[in-house]
Design a protein around this motif. Structure first.
Motif, short mmCIF file in Angstrom:
data_model
loop_
_atom_site.label_atom_id
_atom_site.label_comp_id
_atom_site.label_asym_id
_atom_site.label_seq_id
_atom_site.Cartn_x
_atom_site.Cartn_y
_atom_site.Cartn_z
N GLN A 149 5.79 4.85 -3.60
CA GLN A 149 5.81 5.33 -4.97
C GLN A 149 4.90 4.51 -5.89
OE1 GLN A 149 7.37 7.98 -5.81
NE2 GLN A 149 7.61 7.97 -8.03
N ALA A 150 4.56 3.29 -5.47
CA ALA A 150 3.66 2.45 -6.27
C ALA A 150 2.19 2.83 -6.07
CB ALA A 150 3.87 0.98 -5.92
N SER A 151 1.93 3.77 -5.15
CA SER A 151 0.59 4.35 -4.96
C SER A 151 -0.48 3.31 -4.66
CB SER A 151 0.18 5.18 -6.18
OG SER A 151 1.08 6.25 -6.39
N ASN A 152 -0.25 2.46 -3.69
CA ASN A 152 -1.25 1.46 -3.30
C ASN A 152 -2.29 2.08 -2.37
OD1 ASN A 152 -0.48 -1.40 -4.30
ND2 ASN A 152 1.46 -0.50 -3.64
N THR A 153 -3.52 2.16 -2.86
CA THR A 153 -4.61 2.76 -2.09
C THR A 153 -5.80 1.82 -1.93
OG1 THR A 153 -5.49 3.77 -4.11
CG2 THR A 153 -4.00 5.12 -2.78
N ASN A 154 -5.70 0.55 -2.40
CA ASN A 154 -6.83 -0.35 -2.30
C ASN A 154 -6.35 -1.77 -2.01
OD1 ASN A 154 -6.81 -2.06 -4.99
ND2 ASN A 154 -6.36 0.07 -5.57
N TRP A 155 -7.24 -2.60 -1.49
CA TRP A 155 -6.85 -3.94 -1.05
C TRP A 155 -6.51 -4.85 -2.20
CZ3 TRP A 155 -9.42 -8.49 -2.18
CH2 TRP A 155 -10.72 -8.39 -2.68
N ARG A 156 -7.11 -4.63 -3.37
CA ARG A 156 -6.82 -5.48 -4.53
C ARG A 156 -5.35 -5.35 -4.96
NH1 ARG A 156 -9.80 -9.84 -6.24
NH2 ARG A 156 -12.03 -9.40 -6.08
N SER A 157 -4.85 -4.12 -5.02
CA SER A 157 -3.45 -3.94 -5.43
C SER A 157 -2.50 -4.48 -4.36
CB SER A 157 -3.16 -2.47 -5.73
OG SER A 157 -3.28 -1.67 -4.57
N VAL A 158 -2.86 -4.34 -3.10
CA VAL A 158 -2.03 -4.90 -2.02
C VAL A 158 -2.00 -6.42 -2.11
CG1 VAL A 158 -1.84 -5.17 0.48
CG2 VAL A 158 -2.40 -2.93 -0.49
N LYS A 159 -3.15 -7.02 -2.37
CA LYS A 159 -3.20 -8.48 -2.51
C LYS A 159 -2.37 -8.95 -3.70
CE LYS A 159 -6.38 -12.42 -2.81
NZ LYS A 159 -5.62 -13.08 -3.89
N MET A 160 -2.41 -8.18 -4.79
CA MET A 160 -1.62 -8.55 -5.96
C MET A 160 -0.14 -8.60 -5.63
SD MET A 160 -0.69 -6.50 -9.40
CE MET A 160 0.66 -5.79 -8.46
N TRP A 161 0.35 -7.57 -4.92
CA TRP A 161 1.76 -7.56 -4.54
C TRP A 161 2.09 -8.73 -3.60
CZ3 TRP A 161 5.22 -5.15 -7.18
CH2 TRP A 161 4.95 -3.93 -7.80
N LYS A 162 1.16 -9.03 -2.70
CA LYS A 162 1.38 -10.18 -1.81
C LYS A 162 1.50 -11.48 -2.61
CE LYS A 162 -1.53 -12.76 -0.40
NZ LYS A 162 -2.34 -13.91 0.03
N ASP A 163 0.60 -11.64 -3.59
CA ASP A 163 0.61 -12.85 -4.41
C ASP A 163 1.89 -12.96 -5.25
OD1 ASP A 163 -1.85 -13.47 -3.36
OD2 ASP A 163 -2.99 -12.79 -5.11
N LEU A 164 2.47 -11.81 -5.59
CA LEU A 164 3.72 -11.82 -6.35
C LEU A 164 4.93 -12.13 -5.48
CD1 LEU A 164 3.24 -8.70 -8.69
CD2 LEU A 164 3.30 -11.10 -9.38
N GLY A 165 4.76 -12.00 -4.16
CA GLY A 165 5.86 -12.34 -3.27
C GLY A 165 6.36 -11.21 -2.38
N ALA A 166 5.68 -10.07 -2.38
CA ALA A 166 6.08 -8.97 -1.50
C ALA A 166 5.79 -9.32 -0.05
CB ALA A 166 5.35 -7.68 -1.87
N ARG A 167 6.68 -8.93 0.83
CA ARG A 167 6.46 -9.17 2.26
C ARG A 167 5.71 -8.01 2.90
NH1 ARG A 167 10.99 -10.78 6.87
NH2 ARG A 167 9.55 -10.76 8.64
N ARG A 168 5.93 -6.80 2.38
CA ARG A 168 5.34 -5.59 2.98
C ARG A 168 4.95 -4.62 1.88
NH1 ARG A 168 8.85 -2.37 7.43
NH2 ARG A 168 8.44 -4.34 8.53
N VAL A 169 3.87 -3.86 2.12
CA VAL A 169 3.48 -2.77 1.22
C VAL A 169 3.47 -1.48 2.02
CG1 VAL A 169 1.61 -1.76 -0.13
CG2 VAL A 169 2.15 -4.19 -0.38
N VAL A 170 4.21 -0.49 1.51
CA VAL A 170 4.17 0.85 2.10
C VAL A 170 3.03 1.59 1.41
CG1 VAL A 170 5.47 2.93 2.64
CG2 VAL A 170 6.68 0.74 2.31
#
Length: 396
Positions: free
Chosen positions: A105-126
């Motif tokens: 639902q967060a609509s992650n389609t690029n590596w920058r947004s995935v990296k941002m979630w990782k830096d915030l502490g997410a373990r996984r991105v769907v």
């Protein structure tokens, strides 16, 4: 609970489910606290995982009970939570050490947004459904230290997933709460303003067509290419589906995945034929090869489901001496040629014998037919297990 157990029985490593609050399946029979604790205990007993969805986009008043709820989820031992909203993400981080997956639902389609979630502490991105194999490969290469999950099977939205307003506008049912009326799949005609009541059908021609009714996502034919990318989790959409759909889809993808990791992968056309046996709107590979074209939609009036087989019974208990207690889901008659579906191997053909019906007060009565929502004892040659399914070909 039944669907959860069936998914595990047929080969799932984990399930995602919703509690009574904060999740995007308003129409599903979600888990209350007692059921949730039972689900986690059952999964743990099998060495499996349970992820709880907290993927609504909440308003202020909906956040009040969230801290208490996430503390409770951590206490009962869920494997993680799935969130879409930054505020929900923060609440989980501040109150627990739960593993966080970022929802599609967060609509992650690029590596920058995935990296941002990782830096915030997410373990996984769907990842979003609207993403190609090439996009996933680049994300994997540039953000190697986060788990990636992708959808491999299930319904496709004609809009960006979860953001269509048709249902909300036409019926007041909010797609962003999992209550979508699927207005996109209705059959439409054109009415000219000065000729009320005169309905003209919508046809496809050389100038175009309507765009609403997407086919279902099915990646069984390219599952090796998805696994080649190094993704960590493959997701089947099925919380609003029946047990036959969930079980059979899980079984076929389990077989394909196991074949891939055997080191000698070869695509088996049987996988797709078996998947077609369950309810579907025909199939598309979605966005995996780029922007889908006209072939991804159903353009005629075939907006209903099709399938080649029907679930008629589920084995509930093995009684001994080749006798089984079965739950009847659709009417069956003695003498019918049916098939038993087990977690491993091909369907096994049987001829249904006479049945012993279980009546009120545990009375028993021999019968040559059984109606839905009843229980019967039957004798079957072969070794079967509880949760194995019995089906019929619809052309028989």
């Amino acid at each position: 609970m039944e669907k959860l157990k069936m998914a595990f029985h047929y080969g799932a490593d984990a399930v995602f489910l919703g509690g009574k609050m904060f999740n995007l399946r308003a129409g599903s029979h979600n888990f209350n606290d007692e059921e949730l604790e039972e689900a986690v205990a059952y999964a743990n007993s099998l060495g499996k995982k349970v992820y709880v969805t907290l993927n609504i986009i909440p308003h202020n008043n909906e956040l009040e009970y969230l801290p208490e709820y996430v503390i409770y989820l951590e206490k009962i031992g869920v494997s993680g939570v799935i969130v879409a909203d930054l505020g929900v993400f923060q609440v989980v981080k501040e109150n627990t050490n739960l593993s966080i997956s970022v929802s599609t639902q967060a609509s992650n389609t690029n590596w920058r947004s995935v990296k941002m979630w990782k830096d915030l502490g997410a373990r996984r991105v769907v990842l979003a459904r609207e993403i190609s194999l090439d996009n996933i490969a680049e994300i994997r290469a540039k953000v190697p230290d986060i788990e990636l999950e992708v959808f491999i099977h299930g319904a496709m939205c004609m809009s960006v997933s979860g953001r269509c307003l048709l249902s909300n506008y036409m019926t007041g049912r909010d797609a962003n709460r999992g209550d979508c009326a699927q207005s996109c799949r209705w059959k439409y005609s054109v009415v000219e303003e000065t000729r009320p009541g005169e309905y003209m059908p919508v046809f496809e021609d050389e100038r175009g067509t309507y765009i609403f009714n997407s086919k279902d996502l099915c990646t069984i034919e390219i599952i090796d290419k998805i696994l080649d990318l190094g993704v960590d989790s493959l997701k089947i959409e099925g919380r609003m589906k029946g047990i036959y759909y969930v079980s059979n889809a899980v079984k076929m993808y389990r077989e394909a995945i196991d074949e891939y990791y055997s080191g000698d992968y070869k695509y088996n056309p049987k996988w797709l034929e078996e998947i077609k046996s369950t309810s579907n709107r025909s199939f598309t590979k979605g966005f995996y090869y780029g922007q889908p074209g006209p072939e991804a939609n159903n353009y005629n009036d075939r907006n209903s489901y099709s399938q080649t087989h029907q679930l008629v019974a589920k084995i509930e208990e093995k009684l001994g001496n080749n006798e089984y207690l079965v739950a009847i889901r659709n009417r069956v008659e003695s003498g019918e040629t049916l098939e038993v579906i087990t977690p491993k191997g091909d369907p096994r053909e049987i001829v249904l014998p006479k049945m012993t019906m279980i009546l009120k007060g545990n009375k028993e009565e021999e019968s040559t037919f059984a109606n839905p929502n009843s229980f019967a004892k039957i004798t079957l040659e072969g070794d079967f297990e509880p949760m194995d399914m019995i089906r019929r070909r619809l052309d028989k």
